[in-house]
Design a protein around this motif. Structure first.
Motif, PDB file in Angstrom:
ATOM      1  N   ASN A 105       0.927  -1.089  -0.319  1.00 41.87           N
ATOM      2  CA  ASN A 105      -0.299   0.386   0.080  1.00 41.87           C
ATOM      3  C   ASN A 105       1.055   0.817   0.229  1.00 41.87           C
ATOM      4  OD1 ASN A 105      -1.533  -2.435   1.149  1.00 41.87           O
ATOM      5  ND2 ASN A 105      -2.724  -1.190   1.333  1.00 41.87           N
ATOM      6  N   ASN A 108       2.606   1.664  -3.284  1.00 44.60           N
ATOM      7  CA  ASN A 108       1.513   2.371  -4.269  1.00 44.60           C
ATOM      8  C   ASN A 108       1.293   3.970  -4.216  1.00 44.60           C
ATOM      9  OD1 ASN A 108      -0.599   1.500  -6.828  1.00 44.60           O
ATOM     10  ND2 ASN A 108      -2.462   2.499  -4.659  1.00 44.60           N
ATOM     11  N   TYR A 321      -7.836   4.159  -3.849  1.00 41.72           N
ATOM     12  CA  TYR A 321      -6.387   4.530  -3.964  1.00 41.72           C
ATOM     13  C   TYR A 321      -5.495   3.875  -2.638  1.00 41.72           C
ATOM     14  CZ  TYR A 321      -7.514   7.113  -7.816  1.00 41.72           C
ATOM     15  OH  TYR A 321      -7.767   7.356  -9.025  1.00 41.72           O
ATOM     16  N   ALA A 473      -3.312   2.478  -9.570  1.00 43.20           N
ATOM     17  CA  ALA A 473      -2.866   2.868  -8.827  1.00 43.20           C
ATOM     18  C   ALA A 473      -4.455   2.234  -7.522  1.00 43.20           C
ATOM     19  CB  ALA A 473      -2.635   4.422  -8.016  1.00 43.20           C
ATOM     20  N   MET A 475      -6.786   0.011  -5.659  1.00 40.27           N
ATOM     21  CA  MET A 475      -5.734  -1.088  -4.709  1.00 40.27           C
ATOM     22  C   MET A 475      -7.526  -1.078  -4.274  1.00 40.27           C
ATOM     23  SD  MET A 475      -2.926  -0.519  -3.047  1.00 40.27           S
ATOM     24  CE  MET A 475      -2.957  -2.563  -2.343  1.00 40.27           C
TER      25      MET A 475
END
Length: 476
Positions: A105, A108, A321, A473, A475
């Motif tokens: 994370n 990212n 994101y 990006a 998620m």
């Protein structure tokens, strides 16, 4: 016939000389990139000049008046007609943290920064130092897309500290060992936290870091005064709670109550806010300025957290994101806000308004401030990349000029970390970290979000590529 031959020889020599001179004149110096016809915003002076920028090997080779005769030939050119160029943005307070389960994370986040023109970040302490150091190295070698990272590594705090990974100090030896560890890690600055550290070890940590030539910033335990912190050698104050304390005429009294356990941190807030005195504040501002202490107001996160009980963030564009792991870390602050008493909620909102006024007063007094978002795990709904722009908006909304707000990002960030040789402005020899905007941020600060292109060293990212970073990006 002999004189004619002499004349012919002379003529041929002159012609050859003329041709050689012409060839030399036409030879142009090769550069990698030219940004032409740009309105270049020079943060040092506030001037906006129509110029061409020439870049070679990730650094600014030359800056020339637009459309003047040049001696450069570029491999590629960006026509920036009608567009504005300024240094890539710096977010001067972020966190890369959350434990091993959140490494992906945090990695990212790097794309989100670049997509928003944030080419440099100051990581103010966390528990992912090995990963952060790896990313920092890869980014520097342009093997990984992301901002230049200046990191504090783990924070220094006292025993049983709030944040995982902190270096806990209880003695002089602990302080030395902690600083030895940070120097071995080759951190870029030292970050102090205030959850458990004693007043004595806090001040000693500052003084010893300064003796080692390290830049040091942090929170401030309320068991010390702001005067003591500045005199110890603190370079940067994170957040405005501690500045407010130094502007109150009851600071010594409140400090004693904290030492004796008669008052807690949040209980001190209304008392300090009510005791704000302009005469005391002006002395504090002068002391901060004279000692080159930078202040990070973090206004955007302050407002976001102050209104968690009122604002629905479930449809925030950037929530997609973050991923479930980061969103899970938001729960603590959300529950705290929703379970707080009406009085506590109102106090928090009053404090938020007060901090906006305090930031304006600091700027008016000439105290150097740093734009920092405090984004990262646990800091609810404060998103990497976009939140830096929200911080600039918050500054302007509180009466700070767009130019001064812009200076708090790259210009002051480079000064604070002593990186002005490479960063902080647009001039020959500096690293070519630049943003090209479609609007003038000096007229409307929200134009900082109108990205046309981002240049990061030798890398050039188009508007389309920046959008692709955001698309990639997302998620689960």
């Amino acid at each position: 016939m002999k004189p004619m031959k002499t004349k012919l020889t002379t003529y041929c020599f002159a012609l050859l000389t003329l041709l050689l001179t012409a060839c030399q004149t036409e030879t142009k110096e090769k550069v990698d990139l030219a940004i032409t016809n740009a309105y270049v915003i020079h943060l040092e002076t506030g001037k906006v000049e129509l110029q061409d920028i020439y870049i070679l090997d990730g650094k600014i080779k030359a800056i020339k008046t637009a459309q003047s005769e040049q001696t450069f030939e570029a491999d590629s050119t960006i026509d920036a007609t009608g567009k504005y160029v300024l240094p890539g943005f710096w977010d001067n307070h972020i966190h890369l943290r959350g434990g091993d389960s959140l490494i992906a994370n945090n990695k990212n986040f790097l794309k989100l920064f670049i997509a928003n023109g944030v080419t440099t970040v100051r990581d103010a302490g966390g528990d992912l130092t090995p990963s952060v150091m790896d990313w920092k190295s890869q980014i520097a070698k342009e093997k990984l897309i992301g901002p230049t990272i200046f990191t504090a590594g783990p924070k220094i705090d006292g025993p049983n500290s709030t944040w995982a990974g902190s270096l806990e100090v209880q003695s002089d030896e602990d302080v030395e060992n902690a600083l030895d560890s940070l120097e071995k890690l080759q951190v870029d600055f030292v970050k102090l936290y205030d959850s458990r550290i004693s007043a004595e070890n806090y001040l000693k940590s500052i003084a010893r870091a300064e003796e080692r030539g390290l830049v040091v910033s942090g929170h401030m335990p309320f068991t010390v005064t702001l005067d003591e912190t500045i005199e110890a050698g603190m370079d940067g104050i994170e957040h405005l709670y501690y500045i407010m304390k130094g502007c109150a005429n009851n600071e010594v009294e409140v400090t004693e109550k904290l030492k004796n356990g008669e008052m807690g941190f949040w209980g001190a807030m209304p008392a300090l806010m009510d005791a704000y005195a302009d005469s005391t504040a002006q002395k504090t501002f002068t002391q901060l300025k004279e000692n080159d202490v930078f202040v990070v107001p973090t206004l955007h996160i302050g407002k976001t957290l102050s209104y968690l009980d009122e604002v629905d963030h479930s449809n925030d564009p950037y929530l997609k994101y973050m991923g479930k792991g980061i969103i899970k870390t938001y729960e603590g602050r959300i529950k705290g806000a929703l379970n707080a008493s009406e009085e506590a909620r109102e106090n928090r909102k009053q404090l938020d308004a007060f901090f906006g006024e305090l930031a304006k007063s600091l700027n008016t007094a000439g105290v150097s401030m740093l734009a920092g978002s405090d984004c990262g795990a646990f800091n609810s709904y404060v998103y990497p990349g976009i939140s830096l722009h929200k911080e600039l908006e918050a500054m302007v909304a509180n009466g700070i000029s767009p130019l001064d707000a812009l200076r708090t990002s790259a210009h002051h960030g480079a000064q604070f970390l002593k990186q002005t040789e490479d960063y902080g402005g647009i001039s020959e020899g500096k690293v070519s970290d630049l943003v090209i905007l479609e609007g003038n941020p000096l007229e409307d600060i929200t134009h900082t979000q109108k990205m046309y292109s981002v240049v990061k060293g030798t890398q050039v990212f188009s508007k389309q590529q920046l959008q692709e970073f955001l698309n990639n990006a997302v998620m689960d």
